[in-house]
Design a protein around this motif. Structure first.
Motif, mmCIF file in Angstrom:
data_model
loop_
_atom_site.group_PDB
_atom_site.id
_atom_site.type_symbol
_atom_site.label_atom_id
_atom_site.label_comp_id
_atom_site.label_asym_id
_atom_site.label_seq_id
_atom_site.Cartn_x
_atom_site.Cartn_y
_atom_site.Cartn_z
ATOM 1 N N ALA A 1 0.789 -1.232 0.000
ATOM 2 C CA ALA A 1 0.000 0.000 0.000
ATOM 3 C C ALA A 1 0.828 1.293 0.000
ATOM 4 C CB ALA A 1 -0.980 0.002 1.171
ATOM 5 N N PRO A 2 1.900 1.385 0.796
ATOM 6 C CA PRO A 2 2.673 2.633 0.775
ATOM 7 C C PRO A 2 3.237 2.961 -0.610
ATOM 8 C CG PRO A 2 3.238 1.335 2.709
ATOM 9 C CD PRO A 2 2.402 0.462 1.835
ATOM 10 N N TRP A 3 3.592 1.937 -1.370
ATOM 11 C CA TRP A 3 4.129 2.183 -2.709
ATOM 12 C C TRP A 3 3.032 2.613 -3.680
ATOM 13 C CZ3 TRP A 3 8.942 3.195 -3.142
ATOM 14 C CH2 TRP A 3 9.859 2.612 -2.260
ATOM 15 N N VAL A 4 1.833 2.056 -3.498
ATOM 16 C CA VAL A 4 0.708 2.516 -4.308
ATOM 17 C C VAL A 4 0.500 4.016 -4.099
ATOM 18 C CG1 VAL A 4 -1.784 2.334 -4.671
ATOM 19 C CG2 VAL A 4 -0.435 0.264 -4.302
ATOM 20 N N LYS A 5 0.529 4.436 -2.839
ATOM 21 C CA LYS A 5 0.321 5.845 -2.506
ATOM 22 C C LYS A 5 1.439 6.716 -3.090
ATOM 23 C CE LYS A 5 -0.747 8.835 1.457
ATOM 24 N NZ LYS A 5 0.288 9.852 1.296
ATOM 25 N N LYS A 6 2.690 6.257 -2.971
ATOM 26 C CA LYS A 6 3.814 7.031 -3.493
ATOM 27 C C LYS A 6 3.716 7.190 -5.009
ATOM 28 C CE LYS A 6 7.166 5.859 0.122
ATOM 29 N NZ LYS A 6 8.439 5.171 0.443
ATOM 30 N N TYR A 7 3.356 6.139 -5.697
ATOM 31 C CA TYR A 7 3.282 6.209 -7.153
ATOM 32 C C TYR A 7 2.079 7.027 -7.617
ATOM 33 C CZ TYR A 7 6.807 2.483 -7.060
ATOM 34 O OH TYR A 7 7.949 1.756 -6.839
ATOM 35 N N ALA A 8 1.002 7.016 -6.836
ATOM 36 C CA ALA A 8 -0.152 7.850 -7.168
ATOM 37 C C ALA A 8 0.188 9.331 -7.038
ATOM 38 C CB ALA A 8 -1.326 7.496 -6.265
ATOM 39 N N GLU A 9 1.054 9.653 -6.098
ATOM 40 C CA GLU A 9 1.398 11.041 -5.820
ATOM 41 C C GLU A 9 2.582 11.551 -6.640
ATOM 42 O OE1 GLU A 9 2.125 10.893 -1.655
ATOM 43 O OE2 GLU A 9 0.008 11.030 -1.090
ATOM 44 N N ASP A 10 3.431 10.652 -7.134
ATOM 45 C CA ASP A 10 4.681 11.065 -7.776
ATOM 46 C C ASP A 10 4.885 10.273 -9.063
ATOM 47 O OD1 ASP A 10 7.291 11.707 -8.486
ATOM 48 O OD2 ASP A 10 7.998 11.763 -6.408
ATOM 49 N N LYS A 11 4.469 10.841 -10.171
ATOM 50 C CA LYS A 11 4.595 10.178 -11.466
ATOM 51 C C LYS A 11 6.051 9.915 -11.830
ATOM 52 C CE LYS A 11 3.710 11.055 -16.387
ATOM 53 N NZ LYS A 11 3.119 11.997 -17.359
ATOM 54 N N ASP A 12 6.929 10.865 -11.541
ATOM 55 C CA ASP A 12 8.340 10.702 -11.884
ATOM 56 C C ASP A 12 8.957 9.531 -11.130
ATOM 57 O OD1 ASP A 12 8.221 12.833 -13.629
ATOM 58 O OD2 ASP A 12 8.969 14.290 -12.169
ATOM 59 N N LEU A 13 8.601 9.405 -9.855
ATOM 60 C CA LEU A 13 9.112 8.288 -9.065
ATOM 61 C C LEU A 13 8.630 6.968 -9.655
ATOM 62 C CD1 LEU A 13 10.604 7.291 -6.483
ATOM 63 C CD2 LEU A 13 8.363 7.333 -5.344
ATOM 64 N N PHE A 14 7.352 6.911 -9.991
ATOM 65 C CA PHE A 14 6.817 5.691 -10.592
ATOM 66 C C PHE A 14 7.531 5.361 -11.900
ATOM 67 C CE2 PHE A 14 3.630 4.185 -13.826
ATOM 68 C CZ PHE A 14 3.816 2.845 -13.552
ATOM 69 N N PHE A 15 7.689 6.355 -12.765
ATOM 70 C CA PHE A 15 8.354 6.110 -14.044
ATOM 71 C C PHE A 15 9.772 5.576 -13.828
ATOM 72 C CE2 PHE A 15 6.119 8.488 -17.722
ATOM 73 C CZ PHE A 15 4.881 8.047 -17.293
ATOM 74 N N ASP A 16 10.485 6.142 -12.886
ATOM 75 C CA ASP A 16 11.856 5.703 -12.595
ATOM 76 C C ASP A 16 11.865 4.260 -12.110
ATOM 77 O OD1 ASP A 16 14.740 6.070 -12.051
ATOM 78 O OD2 ASP A 16 14.118 5.937 -9.958
ATOM 79 N N HIS A 17 10.995 3.945 -11.165
ATOM 80 C CA HIS A 17 10.974 2.598 -10.602
ATOM 81 C C HIS A 17 10.440 1.580 -11.604
ATOM 82 C CE1 HIS A 17 11.092 3.835 -6.061
ATOM 83 N NE2 HIS A 17 12.117 4.282 -6.773
ATOM 84 N N PHE A 18 9.453 1.981 -12.404
ATOM 85 C CA PHE A 18 8.926 1.062 -13.416
ATOM 86 C C PHE A 18 9.998 0.745 -14.447
ATOM 87 C CE2 PHE A 18 6.978 0.004 -17.460
ATOM 88 C CZ PHE A 18 6.066 -0.981 -17.095
#
Length: 311
Positions: free
Chosen positions: A240-257
Motif C-alpha cells: 500500500a505505501p508504494w501505491v500511494k507514493k506512485y499515485a502522488e509522484d509520477k516521476d518516481l513511478f516512471f523511474d521505478h517502473f
C-alpha cells in the motif's frame, strides 16, 4: 533489409506498427507490452529456467498456455518486422517491442540490450503456471514475483503496467479497461485504485472483479475495472505505501517502473564482460534467429468450460 544489429531501424518499424484502428483501443502497444512481459515472466531464479531468452511462445507448450491467450495478435503484428529484418531473433523482437511501445505511449525510457537467441526446439520451454493469476491476492503475487527475484516495491511498480490495455472476457475471463485512457502510459492506475469506489461484480462467466460505475457516465459507457490482485495492492500493508507514493509522484513511478521492467526482460540472460549474451540453445551457439512465422494470428483456441484467470 537492415544490417544485422541495426536495432534503431527495428525500433522505428515497431513504432510504425503501433497504430491499429479497429484493434482494441486503436493501438497494438498494450499487447506488445504484455507480450514482452509474458515472454519474460516465466523465469524461476532457483532453477534458472524460463525468461525471455529463447522465445518459447513460438511453441504450443508455451504459446498455448491459457495465460497467453490473445498474444498471438501481438506476435502477428510483429511479423512484418521479422520479414523486413530476418536477422533479429524473436526473443529480442518481442522484448524490444514492449520497450518501444511503453516509450511511444508516453512512458519512460527503458534500458534494453539485444543478443538473445531463439530456441531450436521446445525442450527448454518452461512449464505452464508461472504467470500471475488475477483472481488471487497478495500472497500469490509474492509467490510469483519472489520466484523471479523481485521485492515488494518492484511488484507494485510492475503492476503499473495496468495503465495500458484492457482485459478480455474471451482471454483472461475478466472484462474492461483499468483506466480511462488505456493507450497512454501514466500513473493513473494508482490514482484511480485509491480514489474511486470499487465495488465487487460477478460476471456472467462466473468470474469476479471490481468495477467503478461513474454515475454521470453515458448509458453505454464501459465501466472501469480492477482485478482482485490489484485490490490487494492497496490493502496489503507492505504494498500500500508504494501505491500511494506512485499515485502522488509520477516521476518516481516512471523511474521505478523503468528499472523493474528492464530487470524483468533481462531475467535469465547471462552476459560476458562486454555485454554479449552467452546463453545458447541446446544445439547451436551464438545469435540464433528462428525462421519467420505466419502473419496470421494463430494461438490457443477459446477455452471451454471455466476459465483460469490470468493477468
Amino acid at each position: 533489409m537492415s544490417k544485422p544489429g541495426d536495432f534503431d531501424a527495428v525500433r522505428k518499424d515497431i513504432a510504425a506498427q503501433l497504430h491499429r484502428p479497429g484493434y482494441d483501443d486503436g493501438s497494438a502497444g498494450p499487447v506488445f507490452v504484455r507480450l514482452a512481459w509474458h515472454s519474460s515472466g516465466t523465469y524461476d531464479a532457483e532453477s534458472d529456467t524460463g525468461g525471455s531468452n529463447g522465445a518459447g511462445m513460438r511453441y504450443e507448450a508455451e504459446g498455448g498456455d491459457p495465460a497467453n491467450a490473445g498474444l498471438q495478435h501481438g506476435r502477428a503484428f510483429l511479423e512484418p518486422i521479422k520479414e523486413k529484418h530476418p536477422w533479429i531473433t524473436y526473443s529480442d523482437l518481442w522484448t524490444l517491442a514492449g520497450v518501444v511501445a511503453i516509450k511511444e505511449l508516453g512512458g519512460p525510457d527503458i534500458p534494453w540490450k539485444g543478443g538473445r537467441t531463439d530456441l531450436v526446439d521446445d525442450s527448454k520451454v518452461p512449464p505452464r503456471g508461472r504467470l500471475p493469476d488475477g483472481a488471487q491476492g497478495a500472497d500469490h503475487l509474492r509467490f510469483i514475483f519472489y520466484r523471479m527475484g523481485f521485492n515488494d516495491q518492484e511488484i507494485v511498480a510492475l503492476a503499473g503496467g495496468h495503465n495500458l490495455g484492457r482485459c478480455h472476457g474471451d482471454r483472461s475471463g475478466f472484462e474492461g479497461p483499468w483506466v480511462t485512457n488505456p493507450t497512454r502510459f501514466s500513473n493513473s492506475f494508482f490514482k484511480l485504485l485509491l480514489q474511486l469506489d470499487w465495488q465487487p461484480r460477478k460476471l456472467a462467466n462466473g468470474m469476479s472483479q471490481f468495477v467503478y460505475v461513474d454515475p454521470d457516465a453515458a448509458e453505454d459507457e464501459e465501466p472501469l475495472m480492477m482485478l482482485p490482485t490489484d485490490m490487494a495492492l492497496k490493502t496489503d500493508e507492505a504494498f500500500a505505501p508504494w501505491v500511494k507514493k506512485y499515485a502522488e509522484d509520477k516521476d518516481l513511478f516512471f523511474d521505478h517502473f523503468s528499472k523493474a521492467f528492464a530487470k524483468l526482460i533481462e531475467l535469465g540472460i547471462q552476459r560476458d564482460e562486454k555485454g554479449v549474451v552467452i546463453n545458447t540453445d541446446n544445439k547451436l551457439g551464438g545469435y540464433v534467429s528462428a525462421p519467420k512465422k505466419s502473419n496470421v494470428a494463430t494461438g490457443p483456441p477459446k477455452p471451454k468450460g471455466p476459465l483460469r484467470p490470468r493477468l
